[in-house]
Design a protein around this motif. Structure first.
Motif, PDB file in Angstrom:
ATOM      1  N   ALA A 373       0.838  -1.206   0.000  1.00  0.00           N
ATOM      2  CA  ALA A 373       0.000   0.000   0.000  1.00  0.00           C
ATOM      3  C   ALA A 373       0.874   1.258   0.000  1.00  0.00           C
ATOM      4  O   ALA A 373       0.572   2.243  -0.675  1.00  0.00           O
ATOM      5  CB  ALA A 373      -0.920  -0.005   1.215  1.00  0.00           C
ATOM      6  N   ALA A 374       1.974   1.224   0.739  1.00  0.00           N
ATOM      7  CA  ALA A 374       2.866   2.380   0.790  1.00  0.00           C
ATOM      8  C   ALA A 374       3.508   2.640  -0.567  1.00  0.00           C
ATOM      9  O   ALA A 374       3.668   3.793  -0.983  1.00  0.00           O
ATOM     10  CB  ALA A 374       3.941   2.152   1.851  1.00  0.00           C
ATOM     11  N   ILE A 375       3.874   1.574  -1.278  1.00  0.00           N
ATOM     12  CA  ILE A 375       4.447   1.732  -2.618  1.00  0.00           C
ATOM     13  C   ILE A 375       3.432   2.384  -3.552  1.00  0.00           C
ATOM     14  O   ILE A 375       3.751   3.321  -4.298  1.00  0.00           O
ATOM     15  CB  ILE A 375       4.901   0.357  -3.166  1.00  0.00           C
ATOM     16  CG1 ILE A 375       6.065  -0.183  -2.342  1.00  0.00           C
ATOM     17  CG2 ILE A 375       5.300   0.477  -4.637  1.00  0.00           C
ATOM     18  CD1 ILE A 375       6.431  -1.616  -2.667  1.00  0.00           C
ATOM     19  N   ALA A 376       2.197   1.907  -3.484  1.00  0.00           N
ATOM     20  CA  ALA A 376       1.148   2.470  -4.342  1.00  0.00           C
ATOM     21  C   ALA A 376       0.865   3.927  -3.977  1.00  0.00           C
ATOM     22  O   ALA A 376       0.660   4.772  -4.854  1.00  0.00           O
ATOM     23  CB  ALA A 376      -0.114   1.638  -4.225  1.00  0.00           C
ATOM     24  N   ALA A 377       0.852   4.229  -2.675  1.00  0.00           N
ATOM     25  CA  ALA A 377       0.571   5.605  -2.250  1.00  0.00           C
ATOM     26  C   ALA A 377       1.654   6.563  -2.730  1.00  0.00           C
ATOM     27  O   ALA A 377       1.369   7.691  -3.148  1.00  0.00           O
ATOM     28  CB  ALA A 377       0.451   5.664  -0.724  1.00  0.00           C
ATOM     29  N   LYS A 378       2.916   6.104  -2.705  1.00  0.00           N
ATOM     30  CA  LYS A 378       4.004   6.966  -3.178  1.00  0.00           C
ATOM     31  C   LYS A 378       3.892   7.191  -4.690  1.00  0.00           C
ATOM     32  O   LYS A 378       4.106   8.297  -5.183  1.00  0.00           O
ATOM     33  CB  LYS A 378       5.347   6.341  -2.827  1.00  0.00           C
ATOM     34  CG  LYS A 378       6.551   7.136  -3.271  1.00  0.00           C
ATOM     35  CD  LYS A 378       6.531   8.573  -2.749  1.00  0.00           C
ATOM     36  CE  LYS A 378       6.591   8.631  -1.242  1.00  0.00           C
ATOM     37  NZ  LYS A 378       6.674  10.047  -0.768  1.00  0.00           N
ATOM     38  N   ARG A 379       3.527   6.140  -5.418  1.00  0.00           N
ATOM     39  CA  ARG A 379       3.340   6.305  -6.865  1.00  0.00           C
ATOM     40  C   ARG A 379       2.227   7.315  -7.134  1.00  0.00           C
ATOM     41  O   ARG A 379       2.342   8.177  -8.020  1.00  0.00           O
ATOM     42  CB  ARG A 379       3.034   4.949  -7.515  1.00  0.00           C
ATOM     43  CG  ARG A 379       2.799   5.046  -9.020  1.00  0.00           C
ATOM     44  CD  ARG A 379       2.489   3.685  -9.613  1.00  0.00           C
ATOM     45  NE  ARG A 379       3.683   2.865  -9.721  1.00  0.00           N
ATOM     46  CZ  ARG A 379       4.562   2.947 -10.717  1.00  0.00           C
ATOM     47  NH1 ARG A 379       4.394   3.865 -11.674  1.00  0.00           N
ATOM     48  NH2 ARG A 379       5.607   2.158 -10.750  1.00  0.00           N
ATOM     49  N   ALA A 380       1.141   7.199  -6.392  1.00  0.00           N
ATOM     50  CA  ALA A 380       0.023   8.126  -6.585  1.00  0.00           C
ATOM     51  C   ALA A 380       0.440   9.555  -6.258  1.00  0.00           C
ATOM     52  O   ALA A 380       0.046  10.508  -6.933  1.00  0.00           O
ATOM     53  CB  ALA A 380      -1.154   7.702  -5.706  1.00  0.00           C
ATOM     54  N   GLU A 381       1.264   9.706  -5.209  1.00  0.00           N
ATOM     55  CA  GLU A 381       1.747  11.044  -4.848  1.00  0.00           C
ATOM     56  C   GLU A 381       2.569  11.649  -5.988  1.00  0.00           C
ATOM     57  O   GLU A 381       2.443  12.832  -6.305  1.00  0.00           O
ATOM     58  CB  GLU A 381       2.590  10.964  -3.583  1.00  0.00           C
ATOM     59  CG  GLU A 381       3.160  12.308  -3.146  1.00  0.00           C
ATOM     60  CD  GLU A 381       4.090  12.174  -1.957  1.00  0.00           C
ATOM     61  OE1 GLU A 381       4.887  13.109  -1.732  1.00  0.00           O
ATOM     62  OE2 GLU A 381       4.043  11.136  -1.272  1.00  0.00           O
ATOM     63  N   ILE A 382       3.416  10.832  -6.615  1.00  0.00           N
ATOM     64  CA  ILE A 382       4.228  11.320  -7.722  1.00  0.00           C
ATOM     65  C   ILE A 382       3.347  11.665  -8.910  1.00  0.00           C
ATOM     66  O   ILE A 382       3.552  12.681  -9.580  1.00  0.00           O
ATOM     67  CB  ILE A 382       5.288  10.274  -8.103  1.00  0.00           C
ATOM     68  CG1 ILE A 382       6.266  10.083  -6.936  1.00  0.00           C
ATOM     69  CG2 ILE A 382       6.054  10.687  -9.359  1.00  0.00           C
ATOM     70  CD1 ILE A 382       7.224   8.933  -7.114  1.00  0.00           C
ATOM     71  N   TYR A 383       2.341  10.825  -9.172  1.00  0.00           N
ATOM     72  CA  TYR A 383       1.394  11.173 -10.227  1.00  0.00           C
ATOM     73  C   TYR A 383       0.740  12.524  -9.937  1.00  0.00           C
ATOM     74  O   TYR A 383       0.510  13.332 -10.841  1.00  0.00           O
ATOM     75  CB  TYR A 383       0.302  10.101 -10.320  1.00  0.00           C
ATOM     76  CG  TYR A 383       0.723   8.795 -10.955  1.00  0.00           C
ATOM     77  CD1 TYR A 383       1.858   8.716 -11.758  1.00  0.00           C
ATOM     78  CD2 TYR A 383      -0.008   7.631 -10.746  1.00  0.00           C
ATOM     79  CE1 TYR A 383       2.236   7.526 -12.342  1.00  0.00           C
ATOM     80  CE2 TYR A 383       0.364   6.426 -11.329  1.00  0.00           C
ATOM     81  CZ  TYR A 383       1.486   6.381 -12.115  1.00  0.00           C
ATOM     82  OH  TYR A 383       1.868   5.201 -12.688  1.00  0.00           O
ATOM     83  N   GLY A 384       0.454  12.756  -8.642  1.00  0.00           N
ATOM     84  CA  GLY A 384      -0.196  14.001  -8.263  1.00  0.00           C
ATOM     85  C   GLY A 384       0.665  15.222  -8.472  1.00  0.00           C
ATOM     86  O   GLY A 384       0.165  16.345  -8.520  1.00  0.00           O
ATOM     87  N   GLY A 385       2.000  15.015  -8.597  1.00  0.00           N
ATOM     88  CA  GLY A 385       2.886  16.138  -8.881  1.00  0.00           C
ATOM     89  C   GLY A 385       2.624  16.742 -10.239  1.00  0.00           C
ATOM     90  O   GLY A 385       3.019  17.862 -10.519  1.00  0.00           O
ATOM     91  N   ASP A 386       1.956  15.999 -11.097  1.00  0.00           N
ATOM     92  CA  ASP A 386       1.543  16.471 -12.422  1.00  0.00           C
ATOM     93  C   ASP A 386       0.027  16.489 -12.431  1.00  0.00           C
ATOM     94  O   ASP A 386      -0.612  15.446 -12.347  1.00  0.00           O
ATOM     95  CB  ASP A 386       2.097  15.526 -13.498  1.00  0.00           C
ATOM     96  CG  ASP A 386       1.690  15.942 -14.908  1.00  0.00           C
ATOM     97  OD1 ASP A 386       0.892  16.891 -15.028  1.00  0.00           O
ATOM     98  OD2 ASP A 386       2.169  15.314 -15.859  1.00  0.00           O
ATOM     99  N   GLY A 387      -0.554  17.673 -12.499  1.00  0.00           N
ATOM    100  CA  GLY A 387      -2.006  17.771 -12.413  1.00  0.00           C
ATOM    101  C   GLY A 387      -2.737  16.877 -13.400  1.00  0.00           C
ATOM    102  O   GLY A 387      -3.841  16.416 -13.149  1.00  0.00           O
ATOM    103  N   GLN A 388      -2.116  16.599 -14.541  1.00  0.00           N
ATOM    104  CA  GLN A 388      -2.777  15.771 -15.552  1.00  0.00           C
ATOM    105  C   GLN A 388      -2.850  14.311 -15.131  1.00  0.00           C
ATOM    106  O   GLN A 388      -3.653  13.551 -15.668  1.00  0.00           O
ATOM    107  CB  GLN A 388      -2.029  15.904 -16.875  1.00  0.00           C
ATOM    108  CG  GLN A 388      -2.067  17.307 -17.456  1.00  0.00           C
ATOM    109  CD  GLN A 388      -1.297  17.396 -18.753  1.00  0.00           C
ATOM    110  OE1 GLN A 388      -0.568  16.482 -19.122  1.00  0.00           O
ATOM    111  NE2 GLN A 388      -1.457  18.510 -19.451  1.00  0.00           N
ATOM    112  N   ASN A 389      -1.982  13.896 -14.182  1.00  0.00           N
ATOM    113  CA  ASN A 389      -1.963  12.507 -13.750  1.00  0.00           C
ATOM    114  C   ASN A 389      -2.589  12.291 -12.380  1.00  0.00           C
ATOM    115  O   ASN A 389      -2.556  11.189 -11.849  1.00  0.00           O
ATOM    116  CB  ASN A 389      -0.520  11.985 -13.723  1.00  0.00           C
ATOM    117  CG  ASN A 389      -0.020  11.604 -15.111  1.00  0.00           C
ATOM    118  OD1 ASN A 389      -0.755  11.030 -15.894  1.00  0.00           O
ATOM    119  ND2 ASN A 389       1.227  11.951 -15.395  1.00  0.00           N
TER     120      ASN A 389
END
Length: 443
Positions: A373-389
């Motif tokens: 879950a932590a790995i997925a949450a970090k990936r989602a956070e990085i996606y969130g760094g780009d508003g389009q993702n």
């Protein structure tokens, strides 16, 4: 110019040599004749105007010229504006000027962090990330010339990048070749013991006064401190010595043969490791060994990385973690930690690559579900760094929440953060309330 300091009358030669009568012979050992000739030439040049003399770096002016200037000032024929570097004494011949009743002294303090930030914003047109402003201030010590050269060097090397409406550094600033040449010219005036001290500090960054192997280091340290080349500060473990300017260290390292740097690093690592070590000492020793190309085993590297991370030194922590991975440590938790550090440094692509390795290793192992879950949450956070993702990150978190329901509160909060980035405040508030209810035992 320091090169002309031994030459009598060098400071004036360029200005008045062409106005000497062809038959004139001026003796620099006859002060009366020298003063009379110079006074006549300056009077002829100035006419009825006042004379203002500008001297950049008073300590580089030859003694004969300084004596003549002092005489002309005393006679009321000219006024002088002169600069002198910090830690440099006023030349004896110029003391009458410096302590006279009409003299005015202005001590120019280094820029504060806020002043550096304002100047950088004015020059670049947009704000610089706050942590990078602090780093540029520390590297320049608030010196405007050094700050300019560091900024130019960062632009030329591409280490200063523009993204998301502001500027940020991707690595430590090192300045321009011109700045490094200036520093090296100053260091060439050091004797062998002083150079040894400076080179050790350049590669090791900081050493205790008792961590210099050579007995001759103490008088060399005293002389360097008097010149302002090193700083001695008190720490919990005793006096600590560093070079006064970070760019001095960069210039010395760039000019030092690699074999010499390796020898110094390993010598210091051996010396410190032979004594009882604190956690900070362990971090220093592992960093020195890594810089020398002979790191210890992966477990020690990871321990050192955690120590660096605890001091918010993310660059060192990322280097040590990468070295641990290269040594053979290939577990998902280590790759996740490397991703977190890379993301903290603004390296999104490297962070995603580390997460891919973490996910790949997690698929092969029986791991705590919370780690996935932590790995997925970090990936989602990085996606969130780009508003389009951001929407892609929300979908990923929803999927993981279904697979790992016990991690739902943290995943809901991560989703709320992405909702806020999408300007969906109402949805974010609802998700935060859901997380609170789950934690209170009322899912």
């Amino acid at each position: 110019s320091p090169a002309l300091t031994p030459v009598p009358f060098a400071a004036f030669a360029g200005s008045i040599a062409g106005h000497l009568p062809a038959s004139a012979t001026v003796s620099t050992t006859d002060p009366v004749a020298l003063f009379t000739t110079a006074h006549a030439i300056l009077s002829d040049l100035a006419g009825t105007r006042s004379i203002l003399m500008l001297v950049d770096d008073l300590t580089a002016v030859d003694t004969v010229s300084l004596t003549l200037v002092a005489q002309l000032v005393a006679a009321g024929r000219l006024r002088i504006i002169a600069t002198i570097q910090e830690h440099e004494p006023v030349p004896d011949a110029a003391l009458p000027l410096a302590i006279g009743p009409e003299s005015v002294r202005l001590d120019l303090a280094p820029f504060e962090v806020a002043e550096v930030e304002a100047l950088l914003t004015a020059v670049l047109g947009e704000h610089v990330a706050r942590r990078d402003v602090v780093e540029l201030h520390a590297a320049s010590r608030g010196n405007p010339m050094f700050l300019r050269e560091l900024l130019l060097g960062a632009v030329e090397t591409g280490s200063l990048v523009h993204a998301d409406g502001h500027w940020r550094l991707t690595r430590r600033p090192e300045g321009t070749p011109a700045l490094r040449d200036l520093i090296r010219a100053r260091l060439r005036r050091l004797d062998a013991e002083q150079r040894d001290v400076v080179e050790r500090l350049a590669v090791c960054q900081a050493l205790g006064v008792d961590e210099f192997a050579r007995a001759e280091a103490i008088p060399a340290l005293a002389e360097l401190e008097a010149r302002g080349a090193v700083r001695v500060e008190q720490s919990g473990s005793g006096p600590v010595v560093t070079l006064s300017h970070a760019h001095d260290a960069a210039a010395v390292r760039a000019a030092m043969p690699r074999v010499r740097a390796i020898a110094l690093l390993l010598e210091q690592a051996t010396l410190v490791a032979a004594r009882p070590m604190s956690a900070a000492d362990e971090l220093r020793v592992e960093r020195w060994r890594l810089d020398a190309g002979s790191p210890a085993d992966g477990a020690l590297l990871l321990r050192a990385a955690e120590l660096a991370r605890g001091t918010s030194d993310h660059r060192t922590a990322a280097r040590l973690t990468a070295a641990a991975i290269a040594s053979g440590i290939d577990d998902p938790a280590t790759h996740l930690r490397h991703a977190e550090l890379s993301w903290a440094l603004g390296r999104g692509a490297a962070a995603l690559a580390s997460l891919e390795r973490a996910e790949r290793e997690a698929a092969r192992s029986e791991l705590p579900r919370g780690l996935r879950a932590a790995i997925a949450a970090k990936r989602a956070e990085i996606y969130g760094g780009d508003g389009q993702n951001a929407a892609r990150g929300i979908a990923l978190l929803d999927e993981v929440a279904r697979l790992v329901p016990e991690e739902r509160p943290g995943l809901l909060l991560a989703t709320a953060s992405l909702k806020l980035q999408l300007m969906q405040a109402h949805d974010a508030q609802h998700l935060i309330a859901q997380a609170g209810a789950f934690l209170a035992g009322h899912p």
